[in-house]
Design a protein around this motif. Sequence first.
Motif, PDB file in Angstrom:
ATOM      1  N   ASP A  91       5.711  23.672  -6.171  1.00  0.00           N
ATOM      2  CA  ASP A  91       4.153  23.854  -5.291  1.00  0.00           C
ATOM      3  C   ASP A  91       3.889  22.725  -4.040  1.00  0.00           C
ATOM      4  O   ASP A  91       3.203  23.258  -3.567  1.00  0.00           O
ATOM      5  N   ASN A  92       4.529  22.366  -4.234  1.00  0.00           N
ATOM      6  CA  ASN A  92       4.034  20.779  -3.647  1.00  0.00           C
ATOM      7  C   ASN A  92       5.394  19.881  -2.626  1.00  0.00           C
ATOM      8  O   ASN A  92       6.393  20.162  -3.127  1.00  0.00           O
ATOM      9  N   THR A  93       5.419  19.085  -1.422  1.00  0.00           N
ATOM     10  CA  THR A  93       5.931  19.178  -0.665  1.00  0.00           C
ATOM     11  C   THR A  93       5.032  17.654  -0.237  1.00  0.00           C
ATOM     12  O   THR A  93       4.116  17.783   0.516  1.00  0.00           O
ATOM     13  N   VAL A  94       6.337  16.133  -0.240  1.00  0.00           N
ATOM     14  CA  VAL A  94       5.376  15.316  -0.667  1.00  0.00           C
ATOM     15  C   VAL A  94       5.925  14.239   0.876  1.00  0.00           C
ATOM     16  O   VAL A  94       7.174  14.238   0.527  1.00  0.00           O
ATOM     17  N   TYR A  95       5.496  13.632   1.098  1.00  0.00           N
ATOM     18  CA  TYR A  95       6.150  12.304   2.269  1.00  0.00           C
ATOM     19  C   TYR A  95       5.582  10.501   2.110  1.00  0.00           C
ATOM     20  O   TYR A  95       3.870  10.951   1.737  1.00  0.00           O
ATOM     21  N   ALA A  98      -6.890   9.541  13.037  1.00  0.00           N
ATOM     22  CA  ALA A  98      -5.212   9.855  12.879  1.00  0.00           C
ATOM     23  C   ALA A  98      -5.324  11.355  12.449  1.00  0.00           C
ATOM     24  O   ALA A  98      -4.315  12.051  13.404  1.00  0.00           O
ATOM     25  N   PHE A  99      -5.982  12.143  11.915  1.00  0.00           N
ATOM     26  CA  PHE A  99      -5.724  13.346  11.392  1.00  0.00           C
ATOM     27  C   PHE A  99      -7.251  14.158  11.721  1.00  0.00           C
ATOM     28  O   PHE A  99      -7.378  16.013  11.720  1.00  0.00           O
ATOM     29  N   GLY A 100      -8.788  13.754  12.151  1.00  0.00           N
ATOM     30  CA  GLY A 100      -9.326  14.288  12.759  1.00  0.00           C
ATOM     31  C   GLY A 100      -9.367  15.612  13.548  1.00  0.00           C
ATOM     32  O   GLY A 100     -10.485  16.074  13.325  1.00  0.00           O
ATOM     33  N   VAL A 127       1.716   8.309  12.190  1.00  0.00           N
ATOM     34  CA  VAL A 127       2.916   9.214  12.553  1.00  0.00           C
ATOM     35  C   VAL A 127       3.049   9.996  10.964  1.00  0.00           C
ATOM     36  O   VAL A 127       3.077  11.420  11.561  1.00  0.00           O
ATOM     37  N   MET A 128       2.533   9.928  10.208  1.00  0.00           N
ATOM     38  CA  MET A 128       1.754  10.789   9.574  1.00  0.00           C
ATOM     39  C   MET A 128       1.296  12.415  10.013  1.00  0.00           C
ATOM     40  O   MET A 128       1.575  13.371   9.999  1.00  0.00           O
ATOM     41  N   VAL A 141       1.217  -1.679   0.157  1.00  0.00           N
ATOM     42  CA  VAL A 141      -0.609   0.100  -0.115  1.00  0.00           C
ATOM     43  C   VAL A 141       1.171   1.168   0.054  1.00  0.00           C
ATOM     44  O   VAL A 141       1.655   1.402   1.286  1.00  0.00           O
ATOM     45  N   SER A 142       0.177   1.981  -1.312  1.00  0.00           N
ATOM     46  CA  SER A 142       1.735   3.535  -0.954  1.00  0.00           C
ATOM     47  C   SER A 142       0.759   4.646  -0.341  1.00  0.00           C
ATOM     48  O   SER A 142      -0.163   4.671  -1.088  1.00  0.00           O
ATOM     49  N   MET A 143       0.907   5.289   0.388  1.00  0.00           N
ATOM     50  CA  MET A 143       0.451   6.332   1.391  1.00  0.00           C
ATOM     51  C   MET A 143       1.393   7.752   1.413  1.00  0.00           C
ATOM     52  O   MET A 143       2.856   7.804   1.122  1.00  0.00           O
ATOM     53  N   GLN A 144       1.048   8.140   0.175  1.00  0.00           N
ATOM     54  CA  GLN A 144       1.775   9.583  -0.295  1.00  0.00           C
ATOM     55  C   GLN A 144       1.132  11.094   1.087  1.00  0.00           C
ATOM     56  O   GLN A 144      -0.543  11.479   0.795  1.00  0.00           O
TER      57      GLN A 144
END
Length: 274
Positions: free
Chosen positions: A108-112, A230-232, A127-128, A46-49
């Motif tokens: 224009d963007n920064t990606v992790y 996680a983000f809510g 973690v993200m 699974v790829s998460m960006q």
Amino acid sequence: MRKRTLLLFVILLHCGAALSKSPIYKKILPNGLTVLVYPEERFSKVSMQLWYGVGSKDEEEGQKGIAHYIEHTVFKGTTDKGLGLTEADIPLLTHKLAGDCNAMTSYDNTVYLFNVPKCHWKLVFPVMADCMRNCSFKQDLINSELKAVLQELKRGKDNYKNYLVTEMAQKMFAGHPYSYPIIGYKKDLCSVSQEGILNFYHKHYIPNNAALVVVGDVTPKDVFQEAENAFGKIAADLSYQRGENSVNFDVPDKNEEMILYRDVKQPVLCIGFK
């Protein structure tokens, strides 16, 4: 956000669209975080960006390179307000999960990004999310990372093709932030402070300026729920606005030629069009 979403679609589907006709699922959380899911059961990982709508274009005078500098130091640890991660925790966790992590900065963007086996993807979201608001940016780690960033700056200049493209962009977009190199300038990088990094980080690293993209053998319902968990609780900044920049096309363009002389065996030619 719509333009960035379209860009994500292009990047994600460039290699995967021919494999499946599965649609892309989208949900915007109450705090403004956009979540995009592309289910593909044939992917073993699974790829998460996590895409932030901030890059070198958003830097002010005297801080050229700070967006890329922050990208280098986000994985250096978080405060006790969150998970309290140390510099070694994120790489070690990713290794234990049989995955990999990386990051990149553009105009224009920064990606992790994280890639892990599908049985472990739910462990990455906390973690993200922690890195979205709780990075510590300790002064000693900022100082130690300066050497790595300056070395990358040197490698970029030694790569004559990349250097030519950078110089060409300066001519093409004179007066626009695109004319500045993403990695910045040595004089600005050497004056980067913890206060400056924290101000830039807290301003731009917010859920309503981010998009979470997940690709792999997952169900949209599970991803949306885990993203909410996680983000809510991270608050949006409703006053946030990105700076507007434009190129003046009313000024007649003229052809320009630029030649850089280097001791290389293979000459390089670049042609750019606005």
